[in-house]
Design a protein around this motif. Structure first.
Motif, PDB file in Angstrom:
ATOM      1  N   ARG A 303       0.824  -1.207   0.000  1.00  0.00           N
ATOM      2  CA  ARG A 303       0.000   0.000   0.000  1.00  0.00           C
ATOM      3  C   ARG A 303       0.863   1.264   0.000  1.00  0.00           C
ATOM      4  O   ARG A 303       0.619   2.191  -0.789  1.00  0.00           O
ATOM      5  N   ARG A 304       1.875   1.294   0.859  1.00  0.00           N
ATOM      6  CA  ARG A 304       2.665   2.520   1.020  1.00  0.00           C
ATOM      7  C   ARG A 304       3.655   2.740  -0.125  1.00  0.00           C
ATOM      8  O   ARG A 304       3.855   3.871  -0.566  1.00  0.00           O
ATOM      9  N   GLU A 305       4.290   1.661  -0.599  1.00  0.00           N
ATOM     10  CA  GLU A 305       5.362   1.820  -1.583  1.00  0.00           C
ATOM     11  C   GLU A 305       4.915   1.609  -3.024  1.00  0.00           C
ATOM     12  O   GLU A 305       5.563   2.120  -3.953  1.00  0.00           O
ATOM     13  N   TYR A 306       3.831   0.860  -3.230  1.00  0.00           N
ATOM     14  CA  TYR A 306       3.414   0.554  -4.601  1.00  0.00           C
ATOM     15  C   TYR A 306       1.997   1.021  -4.928  1.00  0.00           C
ATOM     16  O   TYR A 306       1.551   0.867  -6.071  1.00  0.00           O
ATOM     17  N   GLY A 307       1.261   1.526  -3.958  1.00  0.00           N
ATOM     18  CA  GLY A 307      -0.095   1.989  -4.221  1.00  0.00           C
ATOM     19  C   GLY A 307      -1.072   0.870  -4.534  1.00  0.00           C
ATOM     20  O   GLY A 307      -2.045   1.064  -5.263  1.00  0.00           O
ATOM     21  N   VAL A 308      -0.821  -0.320  -3.974  1.00  0.00           N
ATOM     22  CA  VAL A 308      -1.675  -1.480  -4.208  1.00  0.00           C
ATOM     23  C   VAL A 308      -2.317  -1.896  -2.886  1.00  0.00           C
ATOM     24  O   VAL A 308      -1.614  -2.143  -1.897  1.00  0.00           O
ATOM     25  N   LEU A 309      -3.637  -1.973  -2.866  1.00  0.00           N
ATOM     26  CA  LEU A 309      -4.353  -2.397  -1.673  1.00  0.00           C
ATOM     27  C   LEU A 309      -4.523  -3.910  -1.720  1.00  0.00           C
ATOM     28  O   LEU A 309      -5.217  -4.445  -2.595  1.00  0.00           O
ATOM     29  N   ALA A 310      -3.872  -4.615  -0.801  1.00  0.00           N
ATOM     30  CA  ALA A 310      -3.891  -6.080  -0.759  1.00  0.00           C
ATOM     31  C   ALA A 310      -4.623  -6.558   0.488  1.00  0.00           C
ATOM     32  O   ALA A 310      -4.889  -5.784   1.417  1.00  0.00           O
ATOM     33  N   VAL A 311      -4.936  -7.860   0.519  1.00  0.00           N
ATOM     34  CA  VAL A 311      -5.582  -8.477   1.675  1.00  0.00           C
ATOM     35  C   VAL A 311      -4.496  -9.005   2.609  1.00  0.00           C
ATOM     36  O   VAL A 311      -3.676  -9.832   2.197  1.00  0.00           O
ATOM     37  N   PRO A 312      -4.447  -8.559   3.864  1.00  0.00           N
ATOM     38  CA  PRO A 312      -3.479  -9.132   4.807  1.00  0.00           C
ATOM     39  C   PRO A 312      -3.749 -10.621   4.992  1.00  0.00           C
ATOM     40  O   PRO A 312      -4.895 -11.060   5.023  1.00  0.00           O
ATOM     41  N   VAL A 313      -2.699 -11.404   5.111  1.00  0.00           N
ATOM     42  CA  VAL A 313      -2.876 -12.849   5.208  1.00  0.00           C
ATOM     43  C   VAL A 313      -3.679 -13.241   6.440  1.00  0.00           C
ATOM     44  O   VAL A 313      -4.378 -14.269   6.453  1.00  0.00           O
TER      45      VAL A 313
END
Length: 341
Positions: A303-313
């Protein structure tokens, strides 16, 4: 992080930062709603035994297995029935700790105290010695959020685990297998005669909690008792009619689902930075019908470095792995990207 807590966090992040690439949608039914067949309006009678045989024919399994093919209302319902039987025989149960929290909810509701093993970044089977109790290992093939089928080596390891004790059995959740026949690894495990297979119309036809089949293994010690439990708690007549319609008039829907998910995955991959795409295992990128893509990077970093919102494991369960999971279900990756409407 609980699923509902993450969903609140996701919505806040998307409202606050529109440039974020949303790779965290998990609702496949909403994403693929146009592909879901309509419920039938007729009121004809459909028999469970006919549906069991139709399901076996579709997945190219021996029709003589029909007496072991228990009709149910989906994998959740099927597991609930099986777990109650395991409680009655004091079985030991191993669940994947980072796949689906509902597994644990169902097991505990049945009075079991399940133990866990990890599947991320690769499955690690339990090494505890066998004892005098029946022992069951639940696995998913393909597995989410791993996003792929078991490898040949992993299937061999599962068979080796079985061979340690004649009391060991498998429970195979194949709900994410959208192909025909089932994956070679699943069929290899079925050939042991010591596996219970669970499948449903949930993912392939986008009808959750409606119809499924639990295929009891020929060596399943509690087959008679389990079969009676399923017969005492059947799907409703309307659910049986829907299942009949799905298996006959809408037999091509799983293929359409696979094609749409493949297209969405490609749109996701096109939008990902090279470093992020390279961190997704190739087997997950190429698994048919997959929409979960594990990446060996923390969600916060993405999120912070690539601007991608992912699902935390952690949304999938307890895990010591530091990675996260991307999905291809957001409107951005649909047939008409949200930004062009």
């Amino acid at each position: 992080m609980r699923f509902d807590v993450f969903q609140d966090f996701r919505q806040r992040q998307l409202r606050a930062s529109s440039p974020l690439l949303d790779a965290a949608e998990t609702n496949v039914y909403r994403a693929l709603a146009p592909l879901r067949p309509e419920s039938p309006t007729d009121t004809g009678k459909v028999h469970r035994c006919d549906l069991a045989r139709a399901w076996l024919r579709r997945f190219e399994l021996p029709e003589e297995w029909s007496r072991h093919a228990m009709v149910c209302r989906g994998v959740r319902h099927g597991l609930g029935v099986v777990f109650h039987r395991l409680r009655a025989v004091r079985a030991r149960l191993w669940l994947p700790g980072d796949v689906y929290p509902v597994y644990f909810e169902l097991a505990r509701a049945a009075g079991l105290a399940p133990e866990s093993y990890p599947t991320l970044p690769a499955p690690v089977l339990p090494e505890s010695p066998a004892d005098d109790r029946p022992e069951y290992l639940l696995l998913a093939n393909p597995s989410k959020p791993l996003g792929r089928y078991l490898s040949d080596a992993e299937c061999a390891a599962v068979i080796s685990w079985l061979q340690v004790s004649p009391r060991r059995r498998l429970l195979i959740d194949s709900v994410y297998d959208l192909g025909v026949p089932f994956a070679a690894g699943t069929r290899r495990l079925l050939d042991t005669g010591r596996a219970v297979l669970l499948h449903s119309v949930t993912k392939g036809w986008l009808w959750p909690r409606t119809f499924g089949v639990v295929l009891l293994g020929s060596a399943h010690a509690e087959s008679a008792e389990a079969a009676e439990a399923f017969r005492a708690d059947p799907p409703t007549p309307a659910q049986l009619r829907l299942a009949d319609r799905l298996l006959t008039e809408h037999s091509d829907v799983p293929r359409l689902v696979v094609d749409e998910l493949a297209a969405r995955a490609e749109r996701l991959f096109e939008r990902l930075p090279d470093e992020v795409l390279g961190a997704i295992p190739p087997a997950s990128r190429t698994c048919p019908g997959n929409y979960f893509f594990p990446v060996d990077m923390p969600a916060e970093t993405l999120r912070r470095e690539y601007g991608v919102l992912a699902v935390p494991v952690g949304v999938f369960g307890e895990s010591a792995w530091s990675g996260s999971v991307l999905t291809s279900l957001a409107d951005t990756f649909g047939p008409t990207p949200a930004g062009t409407r």
